[in-house]
Design an enzyme around this catalytic site. Structure first.
Site, PDB file in Angstrom:
ATOM      1  N   PHE A 106      33.703  -2.224  32.377  1.00 33.52           N
ATOM      2  CA  PHE A 106      33.873  -2.384  34.197  1.00 33.52           C
ATOM      3  C   PHE A 106      32.718  -3.809  34.727  1.00 33.52           C
ATOM      4  O   PHE A 106      32.874  -3.618  35.296  1.00 33.52           O
ATOM      5  CB  PHE A 106      34.430  -1.270  34.689  1.00 33.52           C
ATOM      6  CG  PHE A 106      33.156  -0.729  34.834  1.00 33.52           C
ATOM      7  CD1 PHE A 106      32.535  -0.885  36.528  1.00 33.52           C
ATOM      8  CD2 PHE A 106      32.704   0.402  34.581  1.00 33.52           C
ATOM      9  CE1 PHE A 106      31.400   0.101  36.226  1.00 33.52           C
ATOM     10  CE2 PHE A 106      31.493   0.715  34.063  1.00 33.52           C
ATOM     11  CZ  PHE A 106      30.924   1.074  35.519  1.00 33.52           C
ATOM     12  N   GLU A 125      22.912   8.600  29.787  1.00 35.47           N
ATOM     13  CA  GLU A 125      22.807   7.575  30.327  1.00 35.47           C
ATOM     14  C   GLU A 125      23.960   8.239  31.433  1.00 35.47           C
ATOM     15  O   GLU A 125      25.042   8.978  31.377  1.00 35.47           O
ATOM     16  CB  GLU A 125      23.859   6.506  29.251  1.00 35.47           C
ATOM     17  CG  GLU A 125      23.804   5.091  30.681  1.00 35.47           C
ATOM     18  CD  GLU A 125      25.223   4.482  29.648  1.00 35.47           C
ATOM     19  OE1 GLU A 125      25.964   4.269  28.987  1.00 35.47           O
ATOM     20  OE2 GLU A 125      24.232   2.872  30.009  1.00 35.47           O
ATOM     21  N   GLU A 127      39.778  -2.479  31.409  1.00 35.92           N
ATOM     22  CA  GLU A 127      41.496  -2.644  33.229  1.00 35.92           C
ATOM     23  C   GLU A 127      41.649  -1.518  34.153  1.00 35.92           C
ATOM     24  O   GLU A 127      41.613  -1.824  34.885  1.00 35.92           O
ATOM     25  CB  GLU A 127      42.020  -1.813  31.938  1.00 35.92           C
ATOM     26  CG  GLU A 127      41.165  -0.049  31.972  1.00 35.92           C
ATOM     27  CD  GLU A 127      41.182   0.099  31.094  1.00 35.92           C
ATOM     28  OE1 GLU A 127      39.788  -0.871  30.589  1.00 35.92           O
ATOM     29  OE2 GLU A 127      41.033   1.678  30.310  1.00 35.92           O
ATOM     30  N   LYS A 176      40.081  -8.734  25.863  1.00 35.67           N
ATOM     31  CA  LYS A 176      40.940  -7.467  26.496  1.00 35.67           C
ATOM     32  C   LYS A 176      39.795  -7.052  27.354  1.00 35.67           C
ATOM     33  O   LYS A 176      38.449  -6.166  26.898  1.00 35.67           O
ATOM     34  CB  LYS A 176      40.942  -6.043  25.174  1.00 35.67           C
ATOM     35  CG  LYS A 176      41.553  -5.297  24.916  1.00 35.67           C
ATOM     36  CD  LYS A 176      42.140  -4.221  26.422  1.00 35.67           C
ATOM     37  CE  LYS A 176      41.025  -3.552  26.376  1.00 35.67           C
ATOM     38  NZ  LYS A 176      40.182  -2.784  27.624  1.00 35.67           N
ATOM     39  N   CYS A 226      23.827  -2.245  32.195  1.00 36.20           N
ATOM     40  CA  CYS A 226      22.998  -1.322  31.216  1.00 36.20           C
ATOM     41  C   CYS A 226      21.696  -1.402  30.492  1.00 36.20           C
ATOM     42  O   CYS A 226      21.217  -1.212  30.128  1.00 36.20           O
ATOM     43  CB  CYS A 226      23.828  -2.064  30.064  1.00 36.20           C
ATOM     44  SG  CYS A 226      23.442  -3.848  29.938  1.00 36.20           S
ATOM     45  N   SER A 280      30.454   1.578  26.066  1.00 34.88           N
ATOM     46  CA  SER A 280      29.679   3.097  26.098  1.00 34.88           C
ATOM     47  C   SER A 280      29.322   3.119  24.821  1.00 34.88           C
ATOM     48  O   SER A 280      29.892   2.370  23.408  1.00 34.88           O
ATOM     49  CB  SER A 280      30.564   3.751  26.700  1.00 34.88           C
ATOM     50  OG  SER A 280      31.982   4.030  25.803  1.00 34.88           O
TER      51      SER A 280
END
Ligand code: NAD
Length: 498
Positions: free
Chosen positions: A148, A382, A175, A172, A280, A225
């Site tokens: 995301f 994280e 969402e 993909k 990240c 992740s």
């Protein structure tokens, strides 16, 4: 509330199955529904890619590149609209959204060099009248699964390069904020991409599993992740697919006693709190070499964190917007609670921030911990939020040992005026991307991006030269054309040049 659609074989496709809500995190309202594709819908996209592949693979690279030139223009023309879409669903500021789009466009520019990138390698006269070359041929139908936090940039790390290399792509997207990703894909179709070369299916684990299991999908690129990266790498490679799976991070900045402190503080502010820490490559740990630099850092940075301008991402001139979802906000707040309980000193507390006019948004203020120890979860995990931890150490060697011992190895940086320290750091640190007085050392599009250790599963980094290798298969061809026809006796010894 509108329902987002899939993009399959150049057409928008409505779905009748499960859906999820997409939120505007600045207001806390659900603004769209996104379909969660079934296996059958994913198969439709794979079939479209498979059908488009033979013609696309044989389209000259220069023609493929021309589509990318037009795509770049369309992206630039629509920068304001795309930034607005990113900001509305992700929550990052408009300026930050425009920044990620520009870094994504750099990958499109790299893909425009397809004829140069795909030239191959050629050697004449490797033996008598024998020439040899390596061709770099497309892999086939390949898929990308994206996170995301960069709904524009991370997909653009993947499919422009995969597509100019002659592959067909199934994307993909996350969402949680799929609208800008879908709109950008639609622009590539508008730029003249043949139907079926790029397909977008929204979804969750069911869609991802369908991509992993489909024998027609030859390669998977994943960014997200670490637990999911590990899962996709292991399930994909088990089925003989190429997989590059980029995972999570814990990025340390080392502050040496001789650092230019004012510039280091500005760099840390942007790298720790920009995009609400949902990057990240965000810096989440400042490792201070000596108490003097740590005390000076605290003195300078605390008032700056307290003065962060926080509000609806879609407003102009802000430093930080909200977190992406209520669950993300609560998870970060939970880490702050855990840090306090473990005994770290919470110098700035971002919990319970309310933004006037946006009381239901998913906001947190910036937080700062000092005296953090390496066994605390705020250090080991994280957090993916606007939380910076200060760890105090006695020497550069101790700082480096700490970083090398961490399970993640995505990015790191050092602030110093000492070239010898910087060189030692670059040589010995076990991290994939390193900055010297550069807080977010995200490589430009003509290098490649990737971490070490549990930040990347796979052999090749993303985009740039490694991306070309990932999305192509080397075929080595050896060809002999004798100058005049002559009979040659059988040779039973292994052929060599000596
Ligand atoms: P995520 O792992 O939750 O989701 C990433 C993708 O995986 C999404 O498309 C999601 O739909 C899918 N997914 C989620 N659960 C799944 C499951 N059980 N099985 C199969 N697929 C599943 O990550 P996120 O929250 O969207 O993104 C944040 C994470 O991504 C952070 O850990 C961040 O460090 C990482 N990230 C890494 C990089 C990098 O380059 N290393 C870049 C950006 C983000």
């Amino acid at each position: 509330m509108s329902t987002i659609q899939h993009l399959i074989n150049g057409e928008f496709v409505a779905d009748t199955g499960r859906t999820a809500d997409v939120y505007n995190p600045s207001t806390g309202e659900a603004i769209h529904k996104v379909p969660l594709a079934s296996r059958a819908t994913v198969q439709q996209a794979i079939d479209a890619g498979k059908a488009a592949f033979p013609a696309w693979r044989n389209t000259p690279p220069a023609k493929r590149a021309q589509v990318m030139f037009r795509f770049k223009q369309l992206l630039e023309q629509n920068e304001a609209k795309i930034s607005q879409m990113i900001s509305e669903e992700h929550g990052k500021t408009l300026e930050d959204a425009a920044g990620e789009l520009k870094r994504g466009i750099e990958n499109v520019e790299y893909a425009c060099a397809a004829p140069e990138i795909l030239k191959g390698e050629y050697s004449r006269n490797v033996g008598p009248n024998i020439d040899a070359w390596s061709d770099f041929q497309p892999v086939g139908v390949v898929a990308g699964i994206t996170p995301f936090n960069f709904p524009a940039m991370v997909p653009l790390w993947m499919y422009p390069l995969a597509i100019v290399c002659g592959n067909c792509f199934i994307l993909k997207p996350s969402e949680r904020d799929p609208s800008s990703t879908l709109y950008i894909a639609e622009l590539l179709n508008q730029a003249g991409l043949p139907k079926g070369v790029l397909n977008v299916v929204h979804g969750d684990k069911e869609a991802v599993d369908a991509l992993i299991e489909a024998p027609e999908v030859k390669a998977l690129s994943f960014v997200g992740s670490t637990p999911i990266a590990e899962y996709i790498y292991s399930e994909g490679t088990k089925r003989g697919k190429r997989v590059q799976a980029l995972g999570g991070a814990k990025n340390h900045a080392v502050l040496m006693p001789d650092a230019d402190l004012d510039n280091a503080v500005s760099a840390l502010m942007g790298a720790a709190y920009g995009s609400c820490g949902e990057r990240c490559m965000a810096i989440s740990v400042a490792v201070c070499v000596g108490d003097q630099i740590a005390d000076a850092l605290v003195q300078k940075i605390v008032p700056q964190i307290q003065a962060l301008k926080i509000g609806a991402g879609t407003s102009c001139g802000l430093d930080m917007g909200p977190l992406v979802t209520a669950a993300a906000r609560d998870k970060v707040a939970g880490y702050i609670d855990a840090g306090v309980a473990a005994g770290a000193s919470l110098l700035v507390d971002g919990r319970n921030l309310k933004v006037a006019g946006n009381e239901d948004g998913f906001f947190l203020g910036g937080s700062l911990f000092d005296n953090v120890k390496t066994d605390m979860t705020i250090y080991t995990d994280e957090i993916f939020g606007p939380v910076l931890c200060i760890v105090r150490v006695g020497s550069l060697e101790e700082a480096m040992q700490l970083i090398n011992d961490h399970e993640y190895g995505n990015g790191t940086c050092i602030f110093t005026r000492d070239g010898e320290a910087a060189r030692l750091f670059c040589d010995e640190i076990e991290v994939g991307m390193v900055g010297v007085n550069v807080p977010l050392p995200v490589p430009v599009a003509y290098h490649s991006f990737g971490g070490w250790k549990r930040s990347l599963f796979g052999d090749l980094h993303a985009y740039g030269p490694d991306g070309v290798r990932f999305y192509t298969r080397r075929k080595a061809i050896t060809q002999r054309w004798p100058q005049r026809a002559s009979h040659e006796a059988a040779q039973f010894a292994f052929p060599s040049n000596s």
